[in-house]
Enzyme design. Sequence first.
Site, PDB file in Angstrom:
ATOM      1  N   LYS A 158       0.786  -1.096   0.024  1.00  0.00           N
ATOM      2  CA  LYS A 158       0.114  -0.078  -0.085  1.00  0.00           C
ATOM      3  C   LYS A 158       0.941   1.192  -0.040  1.00  0.00           C
ATOM      4  CE  LYS A 158      -4.553   0.421   2.103  1.00  0.00           C
ATOM      5  NZ  LYS A 158      -5.035   0.568   3.464  1.00  0.00           N
TER       6      LYS A 158
HETATM    7  O1  G3P Z   1      -8.206   1.397   5.069  1.00  0.00           O
HETATM    8  C1  G3P Z   1      -8.310   2.298   4.708  1.00  0.00           C
HETATM    9  C2  G3P Z   1      -9.633   2.906   4.910  1.00  0.00           C
HETATM   10  O2  G3P Z   1     -10.734   1.900   4.821  1.00  0.00           O
HETATM   11  C3  G3P Z   1      -9.734   3.785   6.300  1.00  0.00           C
HETATM   12  O3  G3P Z   1     -11.296   3.901   6.645  1.00  0.00           O
HETATM   13  O4  G3P Z   1     -13.026   4.510   8.362  1.00  0.00           O
HETATM   14  O5  G3P Z   1     -10.485   4.903   8.976  1.00  0.00           O
HETATM   15  O6  G3P Z   1     -11.695   6.282   7.116  1.00  0.00           O
HETATM   16  P1  G3P Z   1     -11.747   4.992   7.829  1.00  0.00           P
END
Ligand code: G3P
Length: 223
Positions: free
Chosen positions: A86
């Site tokens: 990533k």
């Molecule tokens: O893994 C990246 C993403 O899915 C993060 O989500 O909920 O932290 O905005 P969030």
Amino acid sequence: MKIFLDTASVKEIQDGVDLGLVDGVTTNPTLAAKEAKGGKTFSDIVKEIIKITPGPVSVEVVATDLDGMLKQAGRISQLGSNAVVKIPMTTEGLKAIKILKEKRVAVNCTLIFNSLQALFAAKAGAEFVSPFVGRLDDIGQDGMQIIEEIRAIFNNYKIQTNILVASIRNPVHVLRAAVIGADVVTMPYDVLMKLPHHPKTDEGLARFLEDWKKVSPDGSFPL
Ligand code: G3P
């Protein structure tokens, strides 16, 4: 549409895999921090996740310079054939993606917040692009709108890069992603577990079981 779990919890991943619903996993430093307890190192956790997941597992670099990203990418890609690196959507990140593509290392370009960032990441050679829909919703923008735009752009130019919808917060995000034709959604475990349920299913099953008592008062199944 493929379903990935957005977690670094081995327990959640194992449960999702047992349900037959999980095609892959995405992790990030915040999710790793939640699991960094109980004596297990992040390296142990990632190795276990890679072993039990039947598809791609994204692991994020934490370096921000090109050389550092490439070094960390090399270590991540050696963890298993399903490891995906990533890389954040920055200019250094784009350079790293181009070099990693030449080395046939699969990359998921993360922290994408508009459709042109997704186009650039795809042109650099990313296998996945991760637009963060929930975080756009949080600041009053319609996150799913950029998924529609990215789908249209990738279709226009026959771009094969997978649109991986990230920062999913609820089942409606998942439904909209499927209607738009996203390739993958990555979601927290609690959202995944909401998806198979419907109150009318529970109500219908309760009524069938109640009526069955009229056929078989002791509840046995005679066939
Ligand atoms: O893994 C990246 C993403 O899915 C993060 O989500 O909920 O932290 O905005 P969030």
